[in-house]
Design an enzyme around this catalytic site. Structure first.
Site, PDB file in Angstrom:
ATOM      1  N   ASP A  88      33.207  51.417  34.877  1.00 36.94           N
ATOM      2  CA  ASP A  88      34.272  50.993  35.414  1.00 36.94           C
ATOM      3  C   ASP A  88      34.498  49.244  35.410  1.00 36.94           C
ATOM      4  O   ASP A  88      33.395  48.490  35.657  1.00 36.94           O
ATOM      5  CB  ASP A  88      34.422  51.412  37.107  1.00 36.94           C
ATOM      6  CG  ASP A  88      35.483  51.322  37.464  1.00 36.94           C
ATOM      7  OD1 ASP A  88      36.365  52.068  37.653  1.00 36.94           O
ATOM      8  OD2 ASP A  88      35.731  50.083  38.320  1.00 36.94           O
ATOM      9  N   ILE A  89      35.486  48.631  35.053  1.00 35.19           N
ATOM     10  CA  ILE A  89      35.493  47.174  35.115  1.00 35.19           C
ATOM     11  C   ILE A  89      35.454  46.737  36.275  1.00 35.19           C
ATOM     12  O   ILE A  89      36.129  47.346  37.236  1.00 35.19           O
ATOM     13  CB  ILE A  89      36.905  46.874  34.277  1.00 35.19           C
ATOM     14  CG1 ILE A  89      36.862  47.488  32.972  1.00 35.19           C
ATOM     15  CG2 ILE A  89      37.157  45.311  34.190  1.00 35.19           C
ATOM     16  CD1 ILE A  89      38.058  47.088  32.163  1.00 35.19           C
ATOM     17  N   ASN A  96      44.660  42.165  37.338  1.00 34.66           N
ATOM     18  CA  ASN A  96      46.093  42.548  37.383  1.00 34.66           C
ATOM     19  C   ASN A  96      46.934  41.835  38.499  1.00 34.66           C
ATOM     20  O   ASN A  96      47.978  41.330  38.255  1.00 34.66           O
ATOM     21  CB  ASN A  96      46.248  44.032  37.896  1.00 34.66           C
ATOM     22  CG  ASN A  96      46.011  44.902  36.593  1.00 34.66           C
ATOM     23  OD1 ASN A  96      46.295  44.515  35.410  1.00 34.66           O
ATOM     24  ND2 ASN A  96      45.810  46.244  36.769  1.00 34.66           N
ATOM     25  N   ASP A 105      45.770  44.526  30.425  1.00 32.14           N
ATOM     26  CA  ASP A 105      45.755  45.397  29.383  1.00 32.14           C
ATOM     27  C   ASP A 105      44.909  44.606  28.388  1.00 32.14           C
ATOM     28  O   ASP A 105      44.228  45.279  27.622  1.00 32.14           O
ATOM     29  CB  ASP A 105      47.327  45.538  28.606  1.00 32.14           C
ATOM     30  CG  ASP A 105      47.926  46.518  29.483  1.00 32.14           C
ATOM     31  OD1 ASP A 105      47.620  47.203  30.370  1.00 32.14           O
ATOM     32  OD2 ASP A 105      49.035  46.848  29.121  1.00 32.14           O
ATOM     33  N   GLU A 131      40.967  51.640  34.305  1.00 29.86           N
ATOM     34  CA  GLU A 131      39.682  50.834  33.879  1.00 29.86           C
ATOM     35  C   GLU A 131      38.724  51.490  33.799  1.00 29.86           C
ATOM     36  O   GLU A 131      37.676  50.965  33.775  1.00 29.86           O
ATOM     37  CB  GLU A 131      39.818  49.394  34.976  1.00 29.86           C
ATOM     38  CG  GLU A 131      39.398  49.984  36.380  1.00 29.86           C
ATOM     39  CD  GLU A 131      40.448  50.243  37.298  1.00 29.86           C
ATOM     40  OE1 GLU A 131      41.449  50.776  36.895  1.00 29.86           O
ATOM     41  OE2 GLU A 131      40.120  50.169  38.454  1.00 29.86           O
TER      42      GLU A 131
END
Lengths: 241, 270
Positions: A88-89, A96, A105, A131
């Site tokens: 997971d980022i 965002n 993106d 993500e």
């Protein structure tokens, strides 16, 4: 004489399908249009398209789940260790919120590319959520699993994503992983759940790290044996006439 | 008036296997000689009496004795299916008690080790029988060898049979621990056989659960539950049935042990 074709290929409305392929940048087949070979190639291209994530070109969740099911069965038959990693980022919402979805993106695409470059050729990388990514590592010994996971983490941490001309953004990922129980036909859900739990641990421990499920000892110690009987013995003695 | 639905009509025929195939239950014990096969056979009969289509697969491939308990003289066994001498249909035999059995041979040394070949064949057979039954009971061997653990892994649920004897309890604990740690089992059922008095099953289950909690619990977020599925008290009728190689449920249906097995079936059917 048997009929050669059951359907009239010219009666098929393929506009939408072809438009979809064109938009996705898929090459249209060279075969004579509306021939059987051409139709087959269009169908193959559509299948390919439906298994991929539009943004990153990685395998999508649906296709990933099919692969995971196959891997569970393979492990049961071959007994080879397999590792499932979920990534997971870190702090993606902030990217965002601060820089906009376009920047988000770009970060997702850069991370996807870094993961794909860091894994082994036989590993399967999928984008399974916004993500969130998953990697299936077949034939993966315990120490190898950690090496690959750490390589992925480091490769991502080295990234510098240009979100607007001249504006660079660093990014990190947290990874959680669990090995499939050997020789056991487990469920994909349980396997995902176990890897997910390690991901939460990596996040809770401060992010930008890898947590693999610890191997548990199944030996029975003398202490356990002792504990098995202590209160039972008492009880039996009390109940004696 | 609703004419399309007759409330008297059965909602779903009980003879039809559940969607997704049979429920699979492995019956195992750790220690041998605690009544595992006896429990399996009588449980199969109890489930069959409730309208369930039941298959008992003797997964104790090397030292099978389901045939001995049921007094059957099988001409065809799993070995014949494995070696293509018989089809699966030929080897699935009717047993007293209204269920089906798939028997294994005895003394086949080649089945004491788990080869990829045997693994593949067992997985294949399980996949073939699951759509055809409501229940597939796997009577596994004793111990925690590869073969036993693999047989257990074929089942979605596990029932561990233990007696109050210390060696049986220790072996049951070791088995449960291996299942929890190596097979991702979150829940295992316990049947206490040959209980000396009412409530002993609950006592033993609580005891095992307590030690499990302490030594299997530390996996973050993981909970493990040992559920008491039944208590079968030592019963003279059981001894008679075993010696005469009869199905207790058929010949001594009123005895305490038979009631306990029926209660187990009821609990499994939920």
């Amino acid at each position: 004489m048997p009929a050669k074709t059951l359907i009239d290929a010219n009666a098929l409305d393929l506009d939408q399908a072809l438009q979809l392929l064109q938009q996705a940048g898929a090459l249209l087949p060279d075969e004579p249009p509306r021939s059987v070979a051409w139709l087959q190639a269009v169908l193959n291209a559509l299948c390919d398209l439906s298994s991929k994530d539009a943004l990153t070109g990685l395998v999508n969740r649906r296709s990933f789940e099919m692969s995971l099911t196959r891997e569970v069965d393979r492990v049961a038959r071959s007994g080879e260790a397999a590792l499932l990693l979920i990534l997971d980022i870190d702090h993606f919402k902030a990217v965002n919120d601060t820089h906009g979805h376009g920047a988000g993106d770009l970060v997702i695409c850069a991370v996807a590319k870094a993961i794909a470059q860091a894994v082994r050729p036989m590993d399967l990388v999928a984008r399974v959520g916004g993500e969130e990514f998953a990697i299936i590592l077949p034939s993966c010994a315990t120490h190898v699993g950690l090496i690959v996971a750490e390589r992925v983490r480091q490769r991502v941490a080295e990234l510098s994503v240009e979100i607007t001309p001249g504006e660079m953004l660093g990014v990190t990922v947290s990874l959680g992983g669990a090995f499939a129980p050997q020789w056991v036909r487990s469920s994909t859900l349980l396997w995902m759940e176990r890897a997910d739990r390690q991901l939460y641990r990596a996040k809770a421990d401060g992010r930008n790290r890898t947590c693999l499920e610890p191997q548990i000892d199944s030996l029975v110690s003398a202490e356990e044996k002792g504990m098995l009987f202590t209160p039972l013995n008492l009880d039996t003695q009390q109940d004696l006439p | 008036m609703n004419t399309t639905h007759d409330p008297a009509a059965p909602v779903a025929p009980t003879s039809r296997p559940a969607r997704g195939g049979a429920r699979t239950l492995a019956v195992t014990s750790g220690k041998g000689g605690v009544g595992k096969t006896f429990v399996t056979a009588n449980l199969a009969a109890a489930l069959a009496a409730r309208g369930q289509k039941v298959l008992v697969l003797d997964a104790d491939l090397g030292l099978a004795n389901l045939d001995v308990v049921l007094n059957l003289q099988p001409k065809l066994t799993l070995h014949d299916v494995f070696t293509d001498k018989a089809t699966l249909d030929q080897a699935i035999l009717p047993a007293p008690g209204g269920f089906s059995v798939l028997l294994a041979g005895s003394g086949m040394v080649e089945y004491s080790r788990l080869t990829p070949d045997i693994r593949d064949k067992l997985l294949h057979i399980i996949d073939l029988v699951k759509p055809r039954f409501d229940w597939v009971l796997l009577d596994t061997g004793a111990g925690i060898s590869d073969v036993v653990l693999f047989a257990i892994s074929l089942a979605s649920d596990v029932l561990v049979v233990a007696t109050p004897e210390p060696t049986s309890l220790t072996d049951a604990y070791a088995t449960i621990k291996v299942l929890a740690t190596q097979q991702e089992r979150r829940q295992v059922g316990l049947l206490v056989n040959q209980a000396n008095r009412v409530g002993e099953g609950r006592l033993i289950c609580g005891q095992l659960q307590q030690v499990l909690q302490r030594f299997v619990g530390p996996i973050p977020g993981q909970t493990f539950k040992l559920e008491l599925m039944g208590e079968v008290r030592a019963d003279q009728a059981v001894r008679q049935a075993v010696l005469k190689r009869q199905l207790m449920l058929e010949h001594y249906p009123g005895c305490d042990a038979a009631q306990a097995i029926k209660a187990l079936a009821t609990k499994l059917l939920g």
